[in-house]
Design an enzyme around this catalytic site. Structure first.
Site, PDB file in Angstrom:
ATOM      1  N   ARG A 181      51.394  13.977 -24.826  1.00 20.80           N
ATOM      2  CA  ARG A 181      52.024  14.990 -23.972  1.00 20.80           C
ATOM      3  C   ARG A 181      51.717  16.410 -24.433  1.00 20.80           C
ATOM      4  NH1 ARG A 181      57.825  12.421 -24.465  1.00 20.80           N
ATOM      5  NH2 ARG A 181      56.847  11.853 -26.433  1.00 20.80           N
ATOM      6  N   CYS A 190      56.302  13.525 -16.747  1.00 22.99           N
ATOM      7  CA  CYS A 190      54.949  12.945 -16.661  1.00 22.99           C
ATOM      8  C   CYS A 190      55.008  11.430 -16.493  1.00 22.99           C
ATOM      9  CB  CYS A 190      54.133  13.315 -17.904  1.00 22.99           C
ATOM     10  SG  CYS A 190      54.968  12.939 -19.465  1.00 22.99           S
ATOM     11  N   TYR A 220      51.994  -5.398 -22.516  1.00 22.29           N
ATOM     12  CA  TYR A 220      50.995  -5.892 -21.563  1.00 22.29           C
ATOM     13  C   TYR A 220      50.430  -7.225 -22.062  1.00 22.29           C
ATOM     14  CZ  TYR A 220      51.650  -1.276 -19.620  1.00 22.29           C
ATOM     15  OH  TYR A 220      52.229  -0.160 -19.073  1.00 22.29           O
ATOM     16  N   CYS A 237      52.688  17.350 -14.638  1.00 21.52           N
ATOM     17  CA  CYS A 237      53.257  17.990 -15.830  1.00 21.52           C
ATOM     18  C   CYS A 237      54.026  19.207 -15.369  1.00 21.52           C
ATOM     19  CB  CYS A 237      52.127  18.380 -16.791  1.00 21.52           C
ATOM     20  SG  CYS A 237      52.709  19.340 -18.204  1.00 21.52           S
TER      21      CYS A 237
HETATM   22  C1  LIG Z   1      51.784   9.564 -18.279  1.00 22.62           C
HETATM   23  C2  LIG Z   1      51.605   8.642 -19.439  1.00 22.62           C
HETATM   24  C3  LIG Z   1      50.798   7.531 -19.295  1.00 22.62           C
HETATM   25  C4  LIG Z   1      50.593   6.665 -20.379  1.00 22.62           C
HETATM   26  N1  LIG Z   1      49.735   5.623 -20.244  1.00 22.62           N
HETATM   27  C5  LIG Z   1      49.411   4.873 -21.316  1.00 22.62           C
HETATM   28  C6  LIG Z   1      48.409   3.894 -21.239  1.00 22.62           C
HETATM   29  O1  LIG Z   1      47.780   3.707 -20.202  1.00 22.62           O
HETATM   30  N2  LIG Z   1      48.123   3.182 -22.362  1.00 22.62           N
HETATM   31  C7  LIG Z   1      48.786   3.384 -23.540  1.00 22.62           C
HETATM   32  O2  LIG Z   1      48.492   2.710 -24.524  1.00 22.62           O
HETATM   33  N3  LIG Z   1      49.755   4.311 -23.636  1.00 22.62           N
HETATM   34  C8  LIG Z   1      50.060   5.069 -22.570  1.00 22.62           C
HETATM   35  N4  LIG Z   1      51.000   6.057 -22.683  1.00 22.62           N
HETATM   36  C9  LIG Z   1      51.634   6.303 -23.994  1.00 22.62           C
HETATM   37  C10 LIG Z   1      50.850   7.375 -24.735  1.00 22.62           C
HETATM   38  O3  LIG Z   1      49.557   6.937 -25.073  1.00 22.62           O
HETATM   39  C11 LIG Z   1      51.563   7.807 -26.013  1.00 22.62           C
HETATM   40  O4  LIG Z   1      51.612   6.733 -26.904  1.00 22.62           O
HETATM   41  C12 LIG Z   1      52.963   8.314 -25.741  1.00 22.62           C
HETATM   42  O5  LIG Z   1      52.937   9.291 -24.714  1.00 22.62           O
HETATM   43  C13 LIG Z   1      53.599   8.928 -26.991  1.00 22.62           C
HETATM   44  O6  LIG Z   1      52.782   9.955 -27.467  1.00 22.62           O
HETATM   45  P1  LIG Z   1      53.140  11.516 -27.221  1.00 22.62           P
HETATM   46  O7  LIG Z   1      54.512  11.700 -27.707  1.00 22.62           O
HETATM   47  O8  LIG Z   1      52.114  12.246 -28.039  1.00 22.62           O
HETATM   48  O9  LIG Z   1      53.016  11.789 -25.755  1.00 22.62           O
HETATM   49  C14 LIG Z   1      51.236   6.920 -21.610  1.00 22.62           C
HETATM   50  C15 LIG Z   1      52.067   8.037 -21.735  1.00 22.62           C
HETATM   51  C16 LIG Z   1      52.242   8.891 -20.671  1.00 22.62           C
HETATM   52  C17 LIG Z   1      53.108  10.106 -20.845  1.00 22.62           C
END
Ligand SMILES: Cc1cc2nc3c(=O)[nH]c(=O)nc-3n(C[C@H](O)[C@H](O)[C@H](O)COP(=O)(O)O)c2cc1C
Length: 396
Positions: free
Chosen positions: A336, A365, A190, A377
């Site tokens: 997640r 998701c 971004y 989800c």
């Molecule tokens: C639906 C969704 C929306 C996300 N939106 C953002 C966001 O707005 N800003 C951001 O920094 N990361 C965003 N992410 C990334 C998550 O913050 C996170 O880094 C990523 O899901 C990996 O972590 P996890 O494996 O614990 O899900 C998003 C992830 C998902 C699944």
């Protein structure tokens, strides 16, 4: 509902002592090291204010025992509203809803935080209704495919000043509404990531070229927030520690960047990975295996004096415990895993791991890849398609 009081299941810390050890971040004291990372869910009202559905989503995670919750992402500039129902923080009309949201999170013992975003070139003109802004007029290879009218413009010095002020004003609104931490979103390709990276910043003025110049907009935002809010807020910066693109940022680049951010007033570093061209790194799929980015966080931690948060496919407190106790990171963000079961922290703390509803790792998701209008989800009944959708009556 247990809070985080002495003697409660959440503070016993017996099962996962590193996870349940307290941590000071800036002026904030966290009662445990599990974070909910910013996840854009598109549950806000159409004017970007907090809806009942958004409130329910975050309060469930706070009830579940998470130490700190990054709400949002929340848009700081009215020319960068890149999705219908994305959270906004670009004007005072957002403050009443945010106040309620942060109050409800804090009441449950979790620290309310908010991530601040400008999407830069990773949006489409058809939705924002404005020219997309970027450090250099280089189209995003991914988003430009989606919009025949895609148009990105190199930012003028006036644009840069206005966006800097938008971030600072948004942080002030967040704190007025009760947020204890703001996160400057400089990851995932971004706008602020675009400035930071030689991959997307070709400028030759004071905001491009050397590392210090590419980092300048971010350091000015951090300094501006600190000057205006002093110790009323802790400041996190989220970066992609490895962009996974040719010519992009990799961990060694962060030696200088982290020093600059810390000098400017950063209190926490949140280490993610990827940009849109390396999307699989932003929300890692099953093929990348467990915790594929922890080593990136630990490499960046070598350069940092502030606490560092790791993220990415960390699905159990057992894994979080091993990451923190081995010193690879100070905090662990679980996205997640907490979407699938908002009670994962509390259940794990009390030895009820077998009762945890596990993330299916299906990545349904990721609404931007499925074409859905908002996040669903596949395993959490409250967030399944049949219980969600644009007509959901809980969105008020
Ligand atoms: C639906 C969704 C929306 C996300 N939106 C953002 C966001 O707005 N800003 C951001 O920094 N990361 C965003 N992410 C990334 C998550 O913050 C996170 O880094 C990523 O899901 C990996 O972590 P996890 O494996 O614990 O899900 C998003 C992830 C998902 C699944």
């Amino acid at each position: 509902m247990d809070n985080f009081n002495e003697g409660s299941e959440m503070s016993s810390g017996k099962r996962y002592p590193a996870v349940f050890s307290t941590l000071n971040v800036g002026q904030i004291k966290l009662h445990n090291r599990i974070v909910f990372p910013a996840c854009q869910v598109n549950y806000a009202n159409t004017d970007g204010t907090v809806s009942d559905k958004l409130l329910d989503f975050y309060t469930a995670i706070a009830d579940g025992g998470c130490g700190m919750i990054f709400t949002g992402t929340a848009v700081v500039s009215s020319d960068s509203v890149a999705f219908d129902r994305v959270m906004r923080i670009d004007s005072d009309h957002c403050i009443p809803g945010l106040k309620k949201l942060f109050y409800e999170i804090e009441k449950r013992g979790s620290v309310p935080a908010v991530q601040l975003i400008h999407y830069g070139r990773q949006a489409v003109n058809a939705v924002t209704g404005f020219d997309l802004l970027a450090p250099s007029a280089i189209p995003c290879p991914v988003m430009s495919e989606f919009d025949p009218n895609y148009h990105v413009r190199e930012m003028t010095i006036n644009d840069i000043g206005r966006v800097r002020s938008d971030f600072i004003e948004a942080a002030i609104r967040a704190v007025d509404a009760g947020a204890k931490m703001v996160e400057v979103h400089a990851a995932h390709g971004y706008l602020l990531n675009e400035f930071l990276s030689p991959y997307s910043n070709y400028r030759t003025d004071a905001y491009g070229g050397s590392t210090g110049r590419r980092a300048r907009l971010i350091t000015e935002i951090i300094e501006g927030i600190r000057t205006r809010l002093g110790s009323r807020v802790a400041i996190s910066v989220r970066v992609s520690g490895n962009e996974f693109v040719d010519g992009g940022l990799t961990p060694p680049d962060f030696k200088e960047i982290i020093l600059l951010f810390e000098r400017a007033g950063m209190d926490m570093l949140n280490v993610s990975a990827g940009v849109y061209e390396s999307m699989e790194r932003i929300v890692p799929p099953v093929t990348l295996g467990d915790a594929p980015h922890v080593n990136i966080a630990s490499e960046l931690k070598e350069f940092a004096t502030v606490p560092v948060c790791a993220v990415g496919s960390i699905f159990s407190l057992e894994t979080a415990e091993s990451i923190i106790s081995s010193g690879k990171a100070d905090l662990v963000a679980m996205g997640r895993a907490q979407v699938a079961d908002p009670e994962i922290v509390r259940k794990s703390a009390s030895g009820r791991e077998t009762a945890i509803r596990k993330c299916a790792w299906c990545n349904e998701c990721t609404f931007w890849t499925t074409g859905d209008p908002q996040m669903y989800c596949s395993v959490n009944p409250a967030l399944k398609r049949e219980n969600g959708g644009e007509s959901n009556e809980k969105i008020t």
